[in-house]
Scaffold this active site. Structure first.
Site, PDB file in Angstrom:
ATOM      1  N   GLU A 113       0.880  -1.144  -0.091  1.00  0.00           N
ATOM      2  CA  GLU A 113       0.079  -0.053   0.182  1.00  0.00           C
ATOM      3  C   GLU A 113       0.791   1.029  -0.227  1.00  0.00           C
ATOM      4  O   GLU A 113       1.751   1.314   0.785  1.00  0.00           O
ATOM      5  CB  GLU A 113      -0.881  -0.015   1.134  1.00  0.00           C
TER       6      GLU A 113
ATOM      7  N   ARG B 127      -6.914  -1.411  -5.142  1.00  0.00           N
ATOM      8  CA  ARG B 127      -7.747  -0.665  -4.587  1.00  0.00           C
ATOM      9  C   ARG B 127      -7.071   0.821  -4.433  1.00  0.00           C
ATOM     10  O   ARG B 127      -5.883   1.062  -4.328  1.00  0.00           O
ATOM     11  CB  ARG B 127      -7.933  -0.918  -2.943  1.00  0.00           C
TER      12      ARG B 127
ATOM     13  N   TYR C 183      -7.999   4.699  -3.030  1.00  0.00           N
ATOM     14  CA  TYR C 183      -8.795   5.638  -2.177  1.00  0.00           C
ATOM     15  C   TYR C 183      -8.082   6.636  -1.194  1.00  0.00           C
ATOM     16  O   TYR C 183      -6.868   7.035  -1.525  1.00  0.00           O
ATOM     17  CB  TYR C 183      -9.178   4.540  -0.918  1.00  0.00           C
TER      18      TYR C 183
ATOM     19  N   ASP D 130      -7.016   8.376   1.954  1.00  0.00           N
ATOM     20  CA  ASP D 130      -6.692   7.723   3.182  1.00  0.00           C
ATOM     21  C   ASP D 130      -6.594   8.973   4.318  1.00  0.00           C
ATOM     22  O   ASP D 130      -6.742  10.049   4.192  1.00  0.00           O
ATOM     23  CB  ASP D 130      -5.296   6.814   3.390  1.00  0.00           C
TER      24      ASP D 130
ATOM     25  N   GLU E  23      -4.167   7.065  -1.803  1.00  0.00           N
ATOM     26  CA  GLU E  23      -3.530   5.628  -1.523  1.00  0.00           C
ATOM     27  C   GLU E  23      -3.942   4.653  -2.708  1.00  0.00           C
ATOM     28  O   GLU E  23      -5.068   4.782  -2.988  1.00  0.00           O
ATOM     29  CB  GLU E  23      -3.777   5.240  -0.102  1.00  0.00           C
TER      30      GLU E  23
ATOM     31  N   THR F  61      -2.210  -2.438  -3.771  1.00  0.00           N
ATOM     32  CA  THR F  61      -1.738  -3.257  -4.987  1.00  0.00           C
ATOM     33  C   THR F  61      -2.742  -4.456  -4.878  1.00  0.00           C
ATOM     34  O   THR F  61      -3.132  -4.752  -3.662  1.00  0.00           O
ATOM     35  CB  THR F  61      -0.633  -3.844  -5.044  1.00  0.00           C
TER      36      THR F  61
END
Lengths: 485, 67
Positions: free
Chosen positions: A4, A48, A50, A52, A58, A61
């Site tokens: 991430e 994903r 988004y 954060d 963010e 993977t």
């Protein structure tokens, strides 16, 4: 495995009203919200995307089972973010904001705030977590010799130094500013404890969050949040590859020796700020080891492990080779055999030459700006991209592999099912809900699919659902909608 | 998107041709793997892609803490 990445947001428009990162992040995520009705979505490559904590864009993977997949999907995230920049820049211009958006894949701003690069490894539940973390933490603390992104340390950052420069208290302020210098790690100065459930208040090396997104009786999750964000593909290869080898050794019960550190947080700062790798770290059992000695020890153990059990993937020799060359480089002080492959050395090479050419010290604002530029993800101006395009940063993937990873999920994990589902649902213009383990069409909740096995790549139920979607719509697919921008 | 990336790189490479035509002598001790002239030209060119007021630029980069 997965990683991430939180990106730093910077809007610059000299002479004009600055925009806050929140305002810029809203522009950045406008197309994401329009696309997915949320600022927290899964994109068509199974990853994903988004907003954060702290308005950091963010990118997490998709699940990957090979190093090639992981590095490609991670680098694809930079391209996804670049598309958001391009889109947002247009919207902002229309609103009269004509400055420049920078997104940095780094770990610190200029005021001492940090954001992370979080690795997730799926482990067998049978391995006792305490034994695992005790064995792993000394490795993670010294791993920055190999995987650090490098940082020019100029002015005081306001971050506690764990007693490195002061008189000893772990939370005490610095007694005085250190000499300007170059350090291995971006993140080391921001890590506050060994293991805990915290993430923002007191950043640990290993976070105990244990959501395996899989059968919890069989697996657990290891959440390592001590790492630097890497720009270099080859650095990522050795970072994830060496850590994976250590974890396999621990799972196999290979004794790694007792190298628990007396004060992990003091040690991680000692290591970061000592480019010779020789600073003596105090062990809990009373002895001392340097970062180089510890890394030499782990490399020797890993090499023996591979010799005994055979390489478990075809990048293992490259991982061991680069690991070894990097330790040799730190030992000798001659970085020339790694300074296209290891982030800190690539950055050190360019920044030190720039500094020498322009008679600057490590605390020059221009050097700090170049340090940021190294992590600037925009290809036509980011320093790392420019170095890579001129052969001063090596790679083991190519642009085609990364372009492919923007569109397609890694084929060896359930992300491939998630990607197929998202594509089919969007083509059929159906609303849906997705998380790491579930795929659901909102108007067919009873046909929701749960995929507990991260390695599952085929599903009869998904095939049937997709077939059904094809028949219910039958029309032209809207392929442009499989991506937020 | 891929075309945009491609053209961006080409633009950069074109602009590199100027300084490359006038190569500076290779400093001793420079690494062997990379074309030194390429790196030298980037040392000259990088200023053109950086905003001019470095101190203001760096100070302007402030986030809320992340995880």
């Amino acid at each position: 495995m997965g990683v991430e990445t939180e990106f730093g947001v910077h809007y610059s428009h000299p002479g004009s009203r600055p925009l806050t990162p929140e305002e810029v992040a809203r522009y950045l995520f406008r197309p994401v919200v329009e696309w997915g009705r949320s600022s927290n979505v899964f994109v068509s490559n199974g990853s994903r995307l988004y907003l954060d904590v702290g308005s950091h864009p963010e990118y997490a993977t998709a699940e990957c089972s090979t190093l090639d997949e992981l590095v490609a999907v991670d680098k694809a995230g930079e391209r996804v973010m670049q598309e958001l920049i391009d889109e947002a820049t247009g919207h902002m211009r229309a609103d009269g904001f004509t400055g420049t958006i920078y997104l940095y894949k780094n770990n610190a701003d200029s005021a001492g705030n940090s954001y992370g690069s979080h690795e997730n490894y799926l482990l067998n539940r049978r391995t006792e977590f305490r034994r695992l973390s005790e064995a792993l933490i000394p490795f993670l603390i010294t791993r920055q010799l190999v995987s650090g992104a490098g940082k020019a340390i100029g002015v005081r950052t306001g971050v506690s130094d764990g007693g490195l420069h002061g008189s000893g208290g772990t939370e005490g302020p610095m007694s005085g500013p250190p000499e300007p210098h170059f350090a291995f790690s971006q993140r080391a100065d921001h890590v506050m404890e060994g293991i805990s459930s915290a993430t923002t208040r007191s950043r640990p090396i290993i976070n105990t969050r244990d959501e395996p997104h899989a059968d919890a009786a069989e697996y657990r999750r290891l959440h390592v949040i001590v790492g630097d964000s890497n720009m270099s593909e080859t650095t990522q290869l050795v970072r994830f590859g060496a850590t994976d080898l250590l974890l396999r050794m621990i799972e196999a019960g290979t004794p790694l020796g007792d190298h628990q550190l007396a004060n992990p947080i003091r040690a991680i700062r000692q290591v970061s700020h000592d480019l010779t790798g020789t600073a003596q770290l105090e062990l809990r059992n009373g002895g001392h080891r340097s970062a180089l000695q510890l890394q030499r020890h782990y490399l020797a153990q890993a090499t023996a492990f591979v010799r005994e059990h055979g390489p478990h993937h075809d990048r293992v020799p490259a991982v061991l080779d680069l690991w070894e060359r990097t330790l040799e480089a730190v030992e000798s002080g001659d970085y020339s055999r790694i300074d296209t492959e290891i982030d800190w050395a690539i950055k050190h090479r360019f920044l030190s030459r720039y500094a020498a050419k322009n008679s600057l010290d490590w605390d020059a604002p221009r050097i700090a700006q170049l340090d940021l530029s190294y992590h600037d993800i925009t290809p036509q101006r980011g320093l790392f991209s420019l170095l890579q395009s001129r052969g001063a940063a090596a790679r083991f993937l190519d642009d085609a592999a990364i372009e492919d990873a923007v569109e397609h999920p890694p084929p060896s994990t359930r992300a491939t099912l998630r990607g197929r589902f998202i594509r089919a649902a969007r083509d059929a213009r159906q609303t849906y809900s997705v998380d790491w383990t579930h795929l659901k069409l909102n108007d067919r909740p009873l046909q929701a699919i749960s995929i507990k096995d991260p390695f599952q790549t085929e599903s009869d139920r998904l095939d049937a659902l997709i077939e059904h979607l094809r028949h219910t719509t039958g029309g032209e697919s809207d392929s442009s909608s499989v991506h937020p921008v | 998107m891929s075309q945009q990336y491609g053209s961006s790189f080409e633009r950069e490479d074109d602009s590199a041709n100027g300084p490359d035509a006038d190569p500076t002598p290779a400093p001793t001790g420079a690494a062997g793997q990379t074309s030194t002239a390429d790196l030298d030209s980037l040392l000259d060119e990088i200023d053109s892609v950086l905003e001019t007021n470095a101190e203001e630029f760096v100070k302007g980069f402030v986030q809320k803490g992340g995880q």
